[in-house]
Design an enzyme around this catalytic site. Sequence first.
Site, short mmCIF file in Angstrom:
data_model
loop_
_atom_site.label_atom_id
_atom_site.label_comp_id
_atom_site.label_asym_id
_atom_site.label_seq_id
_atom_site.Cartn_x
_atom_site.Cartn_y
_atom_site.Cartn_z
N ASP A 1 0.86 -1.18 0.00
CA ASP A 1 0.00 0.00 0.00
C ASP A 1 0.91 1.24 0.00
O ASP A 1 1.84 1.33 0.80
CB ASP A 1 -0.91 -0.02 1.25
CG ASP A 1 -2.04 0.99 1.15
OD1 ASP A 1 -1.74 2.20 0.98
OD2 ASP A 1 -3.20 0.61 1.27
N ILE A 2 0.60 2.17 -0.88
CA ILE A 2 1.48 3.36 -0.95
C ILE A 2 1.25 4.36 0.18
O ILE A 2 2.07 5.25 0.38
CB ILE A 2 1.42 4.13 -2.30
CG1 ILE A 2 0.01 4.25 -2.83
CG2 ILE A 2 2.38 3.56 -3.32
CD1 ILE A 2 -0.12 5.33 -3.89
N ASN B 1 -12.50 -3.63 3.10
CA ASN B 1 -13.49 -2.56 3.05
C ASN B 1 -14.37 -2.88 1.85
O ASN B 1 -13.98 -2.66 0.71
CB ASN B 1 -12.81 -1.20 2.90
CG ASN B 1 -11.90 -0.87 4.08
OD1 ASN B 1 -12.20 -1.26 5.21
ND2 ASN B 1 -10.80 -0.21 3.83
N GLN C 1 -14.63 1.61 1.37
CA GLN C 1 -13.94 1.22 0.13
C GLN C 1 -13.82 2.41 -0.80
O GLN C 1 -14.84 2.93 -1.28
CB GLN C 1 -14.69 0.07 -0.57
CG GLN C 1 -13.97 -0.43 -1.81
CD GLN C 1 -14.68 -1.60 -2.48
OE1 GLN C 1 -15.82 -1.93 -2.15
NE2 GLN C 1 -14.01 -2.24 -3.42
N HIS D 1 -9.94 -5.66 -2.73
CA HIS D 1 -8.58 -5.78 -2.20
C HIS D 1 -8.63 -6.06 -0.70
O HIS D 1 -9.43 -5.48 0.02
CB HIS D 1 -7.75 -4.52 -2.47
CG HIS D 1 -8.38 -3.25 -2.01
ND1 HIS D 1 -9.39 -2.63 -2.72
CD2 HIS D 1 -8.18 -2.48 -0.92
CE1 HIS D 1 -9.76 -1.54 -2.09
NE2 HIS D 1 -9.06 -1.42 -0.98
N PHE D 2 -7.76 -6.95 -0.28
CA PHE D 2 -7.60 -7.23 1.14
C PHE D 2 -6.37 -6.47 1.64
O PHE D 2 -5.32 -6.53 1.02
CB PHE D 2 -7.39 -8.73 1.38
CG PHE D 2 -8.61 -9.55 1.08
CD1 PHE D 2 -9.64 -9.67 2.00
CD2 PHE D 2 -8.75 -10.19 -0.15
CE1 PHE D 2 -10.78 -10.41 1.72
CE2 PHE D 2 -9.89 -10.93 -0.44
CZ PHE D 2 -10.91 -11.04 0.50
N HIS D 3 -6.56 -5.79 2.77
CA HIS D 3 -5.43 -5.13 3.42
C HIS D 3 -4.83 -6.12 4.42
O HIS D 3 -5.57 -6.72 5.20
CB HIS D 3 -5.88 -3.92 4.23
CG HIS D 3 -6.43 -2.78 3.45
ND1 HIS D 3 -5.71 -1.63 3.21
CD2 HIS D 3 -7.64 -2.58 2.87
CE1 HIS D 3 -6.45 -0.78 2.52
NE2 HIS D 3 -7.63 -1.32 2.31
P1 AMP Z 1 -9.72 1.30 0.51
O1 AMP Z 1 -10.34 1.33 -0.86
O2 AMP Z 1 -10.18 2.39 1.40
O3 AMP Z 1 -9.84 -0.06 1.16
O4 AMP Z 1 -8.18 1.53 0.38
C1 AMP Z 1 -7.49 1.75 -0.80
C2 AMP Z 1 -6.03 1.67 -0.47
O5 AMP Z 1 -5.29 1.67 -1.68
C3 AMP Z 1 -5.51 2.83 0.38
O6 AMP Z 1 -4.94 2.30 1.57
C4 AMP Z 1 -4.48 3.49 -0.53
O7 AMP Z 1 -3.39 3.95 0.20
C5 AMP Z 1 -4.11 2.37 -1.47
N1 AMP Z 1 -3.62 2.80 -2.78
C6 AMP Z 1 -4.18 3.72 -3.59
N2 AMP Z 1 -3.50 3.82 -4.74
C7 AMP Z 1 -2.49 2.93 -4.64
C8 AMP Z 1 -1.41 2.56 -5.50
N3 AMP Z 1 -1.25 3.12 -6.69
N4 AMP Z 1 -0.55 1.61 -5.08
C9 AMP Z 1 -0.70 1.05 -3.88
N5 AMP Z 1 -1.68 1.34 -3.02
C10 AMP Z 1 -2.56 2.28 -3.40
#
Ligand code: AMP
Length: 143
Positions: free
Chosen positions: A31-32, A86, A93, A99-101
């Site tokens: 995750d960035i 999420n 989300q 995506h799984f964190h």
């Molecule tokens: P969520 O949709 O809230 O579950 O989280 C989306 C996640 O994607 C966030 O934690 C962002 O930091 C991450 N994210 C967004 N763009 C990128 C990317 N280009 N590379 C890696 N992670 C990303």
Amino acid sequence: MSSECIFCKIVKKEVPCYKIYETEKAIAFLDINPVAKAHTLVIPKKHIERIELCDDEILKELMMVVKKVGTVIAKTYHSDFNLVLNNGESAGQLIKHLHFHIIPRVKGDGITIDKQRTLEIDKKELEKIAKEMAEQIRRIFKE
Ligand code: AMP
Ligand code: ZN
């Protein structure tokens, strides 16, 4: 594939990522904007928005990747971890590609994922909900 989706762009290598692992159907990358060091995302290569829409074979592969990444987090960083999904806008989300964190955790790290506001609910109500949900599972999956 969705042309606007950032994660589809990562899959197509149009956008770079910090890749950790890849299988035929899944990919794991950092995750960035990490909540913790080694915060990882595990995604299907196919554009699938939500878990209910995910094919079981793909889901199995995603979980196998989660296990591998989790094993690395445990062994390498001596960390526990939260597995967070999420699923949908109300659940936070932001990126509409499943995506799984995997969020590494150590004692006293101050991360608040598991300290969200809790509901006031009594045992009877809990029992009722559990029964209702069990019935729905039997009904929906014809078990
Ligand atoms: P969520 O949709 O809230 O579950 O989280 C989306 C996640 O994607 C966030 O934690 C962002 O930091 C991450 N994210 C967004 N763009 C990128 C990317 N280009 N590379 C890696 N992670 C990303
Ligand atoms: Zn996508």
